[in-house]
Design an enzyme around this catalytic site. Structure first.
Site, PDB file in Angstrom:
ATOM      1  N   SER A  15       0.965  -1.119   0.186  1.00 53.16           N
ATOM      2  CA  SER A  15      -0.042  -0.033   0.060  1.00 53.16           C
ATOM      3  C   SER A  15       0.805   1.155   0.053  1.00 53.16           C
ATOM      4  CB  SER A  15      -0.824  -0.082   1.079  1.00 53.16           C
ATOM      5  OG  SER A  15      -0.092   0.020   2.467  1.00 53.16           O
ATOM      6  N   LEU A  95      19.260  -5.487   5.423  1.00 51.19           N
ATOM      7  CA  LEU A  95      20.212  -5.350   4.249  1.00 51.19           C
ATOM      8  C   LEU A  95      21.741  -5.044   5.076  1.00 51.19           C
ATOM      9  CD1 LEU A  95      18.189  -2.867   2.089  1.00 51.19           C
ATOM     10  CD2 LEU A  95      18.801  -5.227   1.547  1.00 51.19           C
ATOM     11  N   ASN A 109      13.630   4.520   3.898  1.00 54.41           N
ATOM     12  CA  ASN A 109      12.881   3.493   4.477  1.00 54.41           C
ATOM     13  C   ASN A 109      11.750   4.253   5.219  1.00 54.41           C
ATOM     14  OD1 ASN A 109      12.103   0.949   5.126  1.00 54.41           O
ATOM     15  ND2 ASN A 109      12.869   1.348   7.077  1.00 54.41           N
ATOM     16  N   HIS A 111       9.162   3.347   8.391  1.00 61.58           N
ATOM     17  CA  HIS A 111       9.093   2.617   9.712  1.00 61.58           C
ATOM     18  C   HIS A 111       7.883   2.840  10.481  1.00 61.58           C
ATOM     19  CE1 HIS A 111      10.552  -0.350  12.465  1.00 61.58           C
ATOM     20  NE2 HIS A 111      10.200   0.471  13.422  1.00 61.58           N
ATOM     21  N   ASP A 147      16.871   0.463  10.730  1.00 60.53           N
ATOM     22  CA  ASP A 147      15.865   1.514  11.361  1.00 60.53           C
ATOM     23  C   ASP A 147      16.695   2.535  11.887  1.00 60.53           C
ATOM     24  OD1 ASP A 147      13.936  -0.158  10.435  1.00 60.53           O
ATOM     25  OD2 ASP A 147      13.618  -0.909  12.223  1.00 60.53           O
ATOM     26  N   GLU A 176       1.149   6.922   6.997  1.00 58.00           N
ATOM     27  CA  GLU A 176       2.272   6.488   6.047  1.00 58.00           C
ATOM     28  C   GLU A 176       1.983   7.127   4.636  1.00 58.00           C
ATOM     29  OE1 GLU A 176       3.621   2.538   6.629  1.00 58.00           O
ATOM     30  OE2 GLU A 176       2.971   2.459   8.669  1.00 58.00           O
TER      31      GLU A 176
HETATM   32  C1  GAR Z   1       4.036  -0.729   6.766  1.00 59.82           C
HETATM   33  O1  GAR Z   1       3.281  -0.378   8.060  1.00 59.82           O
HETATM   34  C2  GAR Z   1       5.427  -0.012   6.738  1.00 59.82           C
HETATM   35  O2  GAR Z   1       5.625   0.725   7.713  1.00 59.82           O
HETATM   36  C3  GAR Z   1       5.986  -1.553   7.542  1.00 59.82           C
HETATM   37  O3  GAR Z   1       5.112  -2.809   6.896  1.00 59.82           O
HETATM   38  C4  GAR Z   1       4.136  -2.296   6.403  1.00 59.82           C
HETATM   39  C5  GAR Z   1       4.157  -2.484   5.070  1.00 59.82           C
HETATM   40  O4  GAR Z   1       2.778  -2.229   4.396  1.00 59.82           O
HETATM   41  N1  GAR Z   1       7.134  -1.789   7.434  1.00 59.82           N
HETATM   42  C6  GAR Z   1       7.986  -2.179   8.344  1.00 59.82           C
HETATM   43  O5  GAR Z   1       7.741  -2.834   9.384  1.00 59.82           O
HETATM   44  C7  GAR Z   1       9.583  -2.294   7.953  1.00 59.82           C
HETATM   45  N2  GAR Z   1      10.345  -2.826   9.260  1.00 59.82           N
HETATM   46  P1  GAR Z   1       2.374  -1.940   2.835  1.00 59.82           P
HETATM   47  O6  GAR Z   1       3.274  -3.113   2.305  1.00 59.82           O
HETATM   48  O7  GAR Z   1       1.060  -1.930   2.779  1.00 59.82           O
HETATM   49  O8  GAR Z   1       3.135  -0.717   2.408  1.00 59.82           O
END
Ligand code: GAR
Length: 198
Positions: A15, A95, A109, A111, A147, A176
């Site tokens: 998303s 990574l 990134n 987070h 992070d 986000e």
């Molecule tokens: C998001 O909430 C993102 O911030 C998190 O995974 C989700 C992905 O959602 N990322 C992490 O936790 C990275 N460590 P999406 O695939 O719908 O964008």
């Protein structure tokens, strides 16, 4: 005008990738060139293809225990696509410094916490357990430490009575989707001042 090229790395529903892609229109200085997933089943791959974006899969499983070998494969499509900027968007692989250094200063990134709080996983549950009254998300430049790296934007939301990890995750995710496009646009214009939302 010639656009900068962004590659987006995902592992799941994508998303955030969609919100980034849908923002890169009109006078935006960046266009998407590639979406890569480490999981062939990631729902985001179909969403990218439906938007006419090239996709690639680099499965990490055959490289279990050898991150450098996985990354040697991962970097190939990124170089072939001539990506100027790399956005990690729900990309759930750690990574190494070797990979990160190839994209130093041009890899972002997102987070789901107010970094430096709650690096790693289960950020929403950890915020609730700590009794935090405020939570949110962060976009940062990727450095070798997990992070970590300079913060390029944050969105803060209140934690409300009755919140669960799921309700909190859903509300953070909405932010986000606002934060990441705003940061990418500012970053691509060479402006590294943090975007602070709301
Ligand atoms: C998001 O909430 C993102 O911030 C998190 O995974 C989700 C992905 O959602 N990322 C992490 O936790 C990275 N460590 P999406 O695939 O719908 O964008």
């Amino acid at each position: 005008m010639s656009h900068k090229r962004v590659a987006i790395l995902i592992s799941g529903g994508g998303s955030n990738m969609v919100s980034l892609v849908d923002s890169m229109i009109g006078d935006h200085p960046v266009r998407p060139c590639l979406v890569i997933s480490n999981d062939a089943e990631a729902g985001g791959l179909k969403k990218a293809a439906a938007r006419g974006i090239a996709t690639a899969v680099v499965d990490h499983l055959p490289f279990a225990g050898d991150r450098a070998a996985f990354e040697a494969e991962l970097v190939k499509p990124l170089l072939a696509a001539e990506a100027d900027i790399v956005c990690l968007a729900g990309f759930m692989r750690v990574l190494t410094v070797g990979f990160v250094s190839q994209f130093q200063g041009r890899m972002l990134n997102i987070h789901p916490s107010l970094l430096p709080k709650y690096k790693g996983l289960n950020t929403h549950a950890r915020a609730l357990e700590a009794g935090d009254t405020e939570h949110g998300c962060t976009v940062h430049e990727v450095t070798a430490a997990l992070d970590d790296g300079p913060i390029l934007g944050q969105a803060r939301i209140p934690v409300v009575p009755g919140d669960t990890p799921d309700t909190l995750a859903a509300r953070v995710l909405e932010w986000e989707h606002k934060l990441y496009p705003a940061v990418l646009r500012r970053f691509a214009a060479g402006d590294r001042r943090p975007v602070l939302l709301p």
